[in-house]
Design a protein around this motif. Structure first.
Motif, PDB file in Angstrom:
ATOM      1  N   SER A  57      -4.117 -23.048 -46.304  1.00  0.00           N
ATOM      2  CA  SER A  57      -5.049 -22.823 -45.201  1.00  0.00           C
ATOM      3  C   SER A  57      -4.328 -22.436 -43.921  1.00  0.00           C
ATOM      4  O   SER A  57      -3.383 -23.101 -43.494  1.00  0.00           O
ATOM      5  CB  SER A  57      -5.872 -24.090 -44.948  1.00  0.00           C
ATOM      6  OG  SER A  57      -6.691 -23.906 -43.823  1.00  0.00           O
ATOM      7  N   LYS A  59      -6.178 -22.305 -41.205  1.00  0.00           N
ATOM      8  CA  LYS A  59      -7.127 -22.804 -40.208  1.00  0.00           C
ATOM      9  C   LYS A  59      -6.453 -23.595 -39.090  1.00  0.00           C
ATOM     10  O   LYS A  59      -6.633 -23.292 -37.907  1.00  0.00           O
ATOM     11  CB  LYS A  59      -8.193 -23.661 -40.896  1.00  0.00           C
ATOM     12  CG  LYS A  59      -9.263 -24.181 -39.968  1.00  0.00           C
ATOM     13  CD  LYS A  59     -10.302 -24.986 -40.739  1.00  0.00           C
ATOM     14  CE  LYS A  59     -11.380 -25.524 -39.845  1.00  0.00           C
ATOM     15  NZ  LYS A  59     -11.039 -26.764 -39.208  1.00  0.00           N
ATOM     16  N   ASP A  60      -5.690 -24.635 -39.422  1.00  0.00           N
ATOM     17  CA  ASP A  60      -5.050 -25.461 -38.394  1.00  0.00           C
ATOM     18  C   ASP A  60      -4.062 -24.646 -37.565  1.00  0.00           C
ATOM     19  O   ASP A  60      -3.974 -24.802 -36.345  1.00  0.00           O
ATOM     20  CB  ASP A  60      -4.342 -26.655 -39.022  1.00  0.00           C
ATOM     21  CG  ASP A  60      -5.300 -27.659 -39.623  1.00  0.00           C
ATOM     22  OD1 ASP A  60      -6.495 -27.643 -39.254  1.00  0.00           O
ATOM     23  OD2 ASP A  60      -4.863 -28.471 -40.463  1.00  0.00           O
ATOM     24  N   ILE A  62      -4.137 -21.438 -36.920  1.00  0.00           N
ATOM     25  CA  ILE A  62      -4.887 -20.563 -36.019  1.00  0.00           C
ATOM     26  C   ILE A  62      -5.456 -21.361 -34.851  1.00  0.00           C
ATOM     27  O   ILE A  62      -5.372 -20.935 -33.688  1.00  0.00           O
ATOM     28  CB  ILE A  62      -5.993 -19.819 -36.787  1.00  0.00           C
ATOM     29  CG1 ILE A  62      -5.361 -18.817 -37.754  1.00  0.00           C
ATOM     30  CG2 ILE A  62      -6.964 -19.140 -35.835  1.00  0.00           C
ATOM     31  CD1 ILE A  62      -6.323 -18.235 -38.771  1.00  0.00           C
ATOM     32  N   GLU A  63      -6.031 -22.517 -35.138  1.00  0.00           N
ATOM     33  CA  GLU A  63      -6.631 -23.337 -34.074  1.00  0.00           C
ATOM     34  C   GLU A  63      -5.591 -23.786 -33.058  1.00  0.00           C
ATOM     35  O   GLU A  63      -5.829 -23.726 -31.841  1.00  0.00           O
ATOM     36  CB  GLU A  63      -7.345 -24.536 -34.676  1.00  0.00           C
ATOM     37  CG  GLU A  63      -8.636 -24.173 -35.374  1.00  0.00           C
ATOM     38  CD  GLU A  63      -9.315 -25.360 -36.033  1.00  0.00           C
ATOM     39  OE1 GLU A  63      -8.789 -26.494 -35.961  1.00  0.00           O
ATOM     40  OE2 GLU A  63     -10.388 -25.152 -36.633  1.00  0.00           O
TER      41      GLU A  63
END
Length: 73
Positions: A57, A59-60, A62-63
């Motif tokens: 992932s 996600k983290d 990118i955040e």
């Protein structure tokens, strides 16, 4: 292939940023520099985990990068 290129770019970017943040000529406050270096090291570890397929992932990653970017504006 795009993911591998993005991860390589991210590693190069953070390597450059960390070198600058560690420089005595950097005018940011010491605490802020230390926080950014810690964040950069985390980003690089996460990128390595994705590259080594220990994680799948983005996600983290990118955040956190988006939050850092917003905070520096």
């Amino acid at each position: 292939r795009e993911a591998a290129e993005a991860l390589l770019f991210l590693r190069r970017l953070w390597t450059t940023l960390i070198e600058d943040l560690a420089s005595p000529e950097n005018e940011l406050p010491q605490a802020q520099r230390a926080d950014l270096i810690s964040s950069g090291l985390w980003v690089m570890r996460e990128a390595d985990d994705i590259r080594l397929e220990k994680s799948t992932s983005f996600k983290d990653l990118i955040e956190v990068c988006a939050a850092i970017s917003e905070g520096l504006k």
